[in-house]
Design an enzyme around this catalytic site. Structure first.
Site, PDB file in Angstrom:
ATOM      1  N   HIS A  59      -4.579  -1.765  -3.834  1.00  0.00           N
ATOM      2  CA  HIS A  59      -5.970  -2.137  -3.506  1.00  0.00           C
ATOM      3  C   HIS A  59      -6.912  -1.887  -4.682  1.00  0.00           C
ATOM      4  O   HIS A  59      -8.047  -1.437  -4.497  1.00  0.00           O
ATOM      5  CB  HIS A  59      -6.466  -1.354  -2.275  1.00  0.00           C
ATOM      6  CG  HIS A  59      -5.528  -1.324  -1.123  1.00  0.00           C
ATOM      7  ND1 HIS A  59      -5.169  -2.464  -0.427  1.00  0.00           N
ATOM      8  CD2 HIS A  59      -4.867  -0.285  -0.535  1.00  0.00           C
ATOM      9  CE1 HIS A  59      -4.343  -2.120   0.566  1.00  0.00           C
ATOM     10  NE2 HIS A  59      -4.134  -0.815   0.509  1.00  0.00           N
TER      11      HIS A  59
ATOM     12  N   SER B 268       0.839  -1.196   0.000  1.00  0.00           N
ATOM     13  CA  SER B 268       0.000   0.000   0.000  1.00  0.00           C
ATOM     14  C   SER B 268       0.881   1.256   0.000  1.00  0.00           C
ATOM     15  O   SER B 268       1.552   1.531  -0.982  1.00  0.00           O
ATOM     16  CB  SER B 268      -0.969  -0.045   1.179  1.00  0.00           C
ATOM     17  OG  SER B 268      -1.981   0.913   1.063  1.00  0.00           O
TER      18      SER B 268
END
Length: 255
Positions: free
Chosen positions: A186, A151
């Protein structure tokens, strides 16, 4: 929100970067992860091939960098539990919260694998630059240390990224520039990620090529070029996005 800052690709970058869209121990209820297993194998392989480590046959040295989460104690504990018995674990703390005292970031150059956690990309980049971590990461990679991150820990290596560091998803043009273009973690795992990233690439708000990475997928880069994609879920993938649309990388399933 996105403070103007000239970002250029570091054409001198040499080394291995593994960008996780999501997954690993961060998203595992049990702490077990095929992606983390692959990272450990890469670290063991590197330990055998880099000359300065030939005389050190012990478990690979893995350092977790939790800057983006504000050195979350829970996050650090989950890392140490997931890698216990499989690696010699270290934590680079820039906040100096006990029991993890402030460490000289130069320690990263002695690691086999540096694993950057998720959280706020903007905060991570600001603190890294203030403490000189960005240049140390660059030099560590050139010396053989594998850089990996999930991330925010994936966003940081690129020129630009899709981030929720300021609340709503927004483009961030403040990356380290070790890798060219922009990235979205994501990709199919969080609402709005796919639609906004495709739009920002199409209208030039983010630089192409765009790399979109699902949860439980990772893209491996060597000397700035994508070489492979690894997935630990059949539904996961990674995609190249340009002004005309996107196409999927071929992926190697992990077991």
């Amino acid at each position: 929100m996105d403070a103007p800052r000239p970002v250029t690709v570091r054409a001198d970058f040499r080394g291995t970067i593994v960008a996780l869209g999501g997954g690993g121990f961060s998203m595992s209820e049990t702490g077990e992860s095929a992606i983390d297993g692959a990272l450990l194998q890469m670290a063991r392989n590197r330990r055998q091939t880099v000359p300065r480590w030939e005389s050190s046959p012990e478990l690979p040295h893995v350092c977790f960098v939790p800057t983006a989460s504000g050195d979350s104690r829970d996050y650090i504990g989950r890392f140490e539990a997931a890698f216990a018995g499989r690696a010699q674990t270290h934590v680079l703390s820039l906040f100096g919260q006990s029991p993890w005292d402030y460490q000289d970031p130069a320690m990263l150059e002695d690691m086999d694998l540096v694993y950057v956690g998720g959280g706020s990309t903007a905060n991570l980049l600001a603190l890294w630059r203030r403490h000189g971590v960005d240049e140390i990461m660059h030099d560590a990679a050139a010396g053989g240390t594998i850089l990996a991150g999930i991330s925010a820990g994936a966003n940081c290596w690129f020129e630009a990224s899709s981030t929720d560091s300021f609340g709503p998803l927004a483009p961030l043009h403040d990356g380290l520039g070790f890798l060219r273009g922009s990235v979205c973690p994501h990709f199919h795992g969080e609402p709005g990620r796919e639609e906004s990233f495709l739009r920002w690439i199409a209208d030039g708000s983010l630089p192409a090529p765009g790399i979109a990475i699902d949860d439980h997928a990772t893209v491996v880069y060597v000397d700035g070029e994508a070489t492979s994609v690894m997935v630990e879920s059949a539904e996961a993938g990674a995609f190249v996005v340009d002004r005309e649309g996107m196409h999927e990388f071929s992926a190697e399933p992990l077991r």
